[in-house]
Design an enzyme around this catalytic site. Structure first.
Site, mmCIF file in Angstrom:
data_model
loop_
_atom_site.group_PDB
_atom_site.id
_atom_site.type_symbol
_atom_site.label_atom_id
_atom_site.label_comp_id
_atom_site.label_asym_id
_atom_site.label_seq_id
_atom_site.Cartn_x
_atom_site.Cartn_y
_atom_site.Cartn_z
ATOM 1 N N TYR A 151 3.140 9.990 0.762
ATOM 2 C CA TYR A 151 4.088 9.428 1.736
ATOM 3 C C TYR A 151 5.528 9.800 1.403
ATOM 4 O O TYR A 151 6.437 9.565 2.208
ATOM 5 C CB TYR A 151 3.954 7.898 1.822
ATOM 6 N N ASP A 160 0.846 -1.198 0.000
ATOM 7 C CA ASP A 160 0.000 0.000 0.000
ATOM 8 C C ASP A 160 0.885 1.252 0.000
ATOM 9 O O ASP A 160 1.668 1.461 0.931
ATOM 10 C CB ASP A 160 -0.895 0.003 1.245
ATOM 11 N N LYS A 162 -2.276 6.309 -4.133
ATOM 12 C CA LYS A 162 -3.364 7.262 -3.849
ATOM 13 C C LYS A 162 -3.082 8.631 -4.466
ATOM 14 O O LYS A 162 -1.941 9.114 -4.449
ATOM 15 C CB LYS A 162 -3.556 7.415 -2.331
ATOM 16 N N HIS A 212 -7.273 9.953 -2.045
ATOM 17 C CA HIS A 212 -6.749 9.822 -0.679
ATOM 18 C C HIS A 212 -7.703 10.385 0.382
ATOM 19 O O HIS A 212 -7.854 9.836 1.462
ATOM 20 C CB HIS A 212 -5.387 10.516 -0.607
#
Ligand code: A2P
Length: 317
Positions: free
Chosen positions: A48, A43, A77, A110
């Site tokens: 990030y 994931d 995302k 997201h």
């Protein structure tokens, strides 16, 4: 490994490796080790800040024969600053470039929150686009086009309430296939789980271990610990396993997919082994009693004055 079937019979493995908070410098080894351990679901997210390093791990894993592309399930995302319809495809293409992949298995919106293009994280209400300026249905239509273009096999959302899922699905050509939300024994999301099962939406549990490694600014001082919860620890002792394994096994037994994050090789293996642990009905019932509707990720950072969003309108509760 238990899997969940999506619209075209593709199968999403129930356990995935979470990569939120996995730092550059650590995430390469974590992803390589997870794949060697047997994980087939990773994931990711543009937000990030580590997708390029994960991409190197994928490239090397394929080159060295650890796994083939079609054996691996990769989720990423769309960040909030790319909700405008012309920005969705370029954002996905950048993610594919960073991850060194030709397609994603799953692309999620997201948050149901839009930021102005170029804003990574908002500093004030001026940095937002309101839901009137950019409805999520417009962003979704651009995501549907990414499926048509072969850039992602499936699309879904994250942090969506039942109300928002219903509204989006009422008018969309491709129905939401996955909703990824915070979910653990302190926030069990029973009505969301029931709704998703009825609508054939896979529900993925984020922060399944309580995400205690997230930045201090987003943490309440007195937040409860899942991994040190007395009841969870007692169930772990009775099953001769760890608290984390109880939490992961509980999530999978309830029919959700789950994405515990770890960059530690032993814990990556331990979390994988949780897929072989079965909790009995009595344990499941005791854990059901721990629900306190308590979030670790409250979303207050989206509720700045002038943003057009509030915590209440975010979760619709
Ligand atoms: P680490 O990466 O050093 O293993 P979440 O998945 O809810 O976001 O939680 C992630 C946090 O839980 C990280 O701090 C991670 O640390 C820690 N963690 C992951 N697996 C385990 C485990 N099996 N036992 C204890 N802590 C764990």
């Amino acid at each position: 490994m238990k899997t969940y079937e999506l619209a075209n019979e593709d199968k999403m493995p129930a356990l995935g490796l979470g990569t939120w908070k996995s730092k550059p410098g650590e995430v390469y080894a974590a992803v390589r080790h997870s794949i060697k351990t047997g994980y087939r679901h990773i994931d990711c997210a543009a937000a990030y800040g580590n997708e390029a390093e994960i991409g190197k791990a994928f490239t090397d894993a394929f080159l060295e024969g650890d796994v083939t592309r079609d054996e691996l399930w990769v989720t990423s995302k769309l960040w909030n600053n790319a909700h405008l319809k012309e920005d969705v495809r370029p954002a996905l293409e950048q993610t594919l470039k960073d991850l060194s992949l030709g397609y994603l298995d799953l692309y999620l919106m997201h948050w149901p929150i839009a930021l102005k293009p170029g804003v990574g994280f908002p500093a004030s209400g001026d940095d937002f686009l309101s839901p009137d300026e950019i409805p999520v249905s417009v962003t979704w239509a651009a995501m549907e086009e990414c499926v048509d273009a072969g850039l992602t096999k499936h699309i879904g959302v994250s942090n969506f309430s039942i109300k928002k899922l219903k509204a989006l699905n009422a008018n969309s050509r491709i129905k939401v296939q996955v909703n990824q939300v915070e979910l653990h024994p302190f926030l069990q999301q029973n009505s969301m789980l029931e709704f998703c099962q009825k609508e054939k939406i896979v529900l993925t549990a984020y922060s399944p271990l309580g995400s205690s490694d997230r930045p201090a600014v987003f943490k309440a001082q007195d937040e409860p610990s899942l991994l040190e919860n007395k009841t969870i620890m007692e169930i772990a002792a009775a099953n001769n396993c760890s608290a984390a394994q109880v939490l992961i096994s509980w999530a999978i037994q309830r029919g959700t997919s789950v994405i515990p994050k770890s960059v530690n090789p032993n814990r990556i293996e331990q979390n994988f082994q949780a897929t072989s642990i079965t909790l009995n009905d009595a344990d499941m019932q005791i854990i059901a009693g721990l629900d306190r509707h308590s979030r670790y990720v409250v979303g207050e950072f989206w509720a700045m004055p002038g943003s057009g969003y509030s915590v209440e309108t975010l979760w619709d509760e």
